[in-house]
Design a protein around this motif. Structure first.
Motif: not given
Length: 104
Positions: A58-65, A71-79
């Protein structure tokens, strides 16, 4: 005559009130209070691991965003950067750069 190594150490001699750390053979000091914890209060870990599955999810899913999007944006720039670098240093990249007039 030179003093011995024991004389140079920081260990207290026989006529001091505060003895060496952990030595319990000396005079009992007044005003020293020791506290202990009940054995029932020290058994926290079994409940912690059992309750972590639902509460932790419950706590981690609230912080997922807050950590997934950066992380996804940084990975996309790195790729993108890795693929562009690999292409620019390949034979096909050199041919394209010559055709555009950027190669020297």
């Amino acid at each position: 005559m030179r003093p011995t190594i024991a004389r140079h150490s920081d260990m207290p001699g026989p006529k001091v009130y505060n003895l060496w750390w952990g030595d319990k053979t000396g005079i009992r000091q007044r005003g020293v209070i020791t506290y202990t914890i009940s054995p029932y209060q020290t058994k926290i870990a079994p409940h912690m691991f059992r309750n972590y599955l639902m509460n932790g999810y419950r706590r981690l899913s609230g912080e997922f965003v807050y950590f997934a999007i950066p992380f996804a944006l940084g990975y996309a720039v790195y790729t993108w950067g890795s693929n562009t670098y690999a292409h620019n240093n390949s034979k096909a990249g050199h041919i394209e750069a010559i055709a555009r007039g950027e190669h020297h």
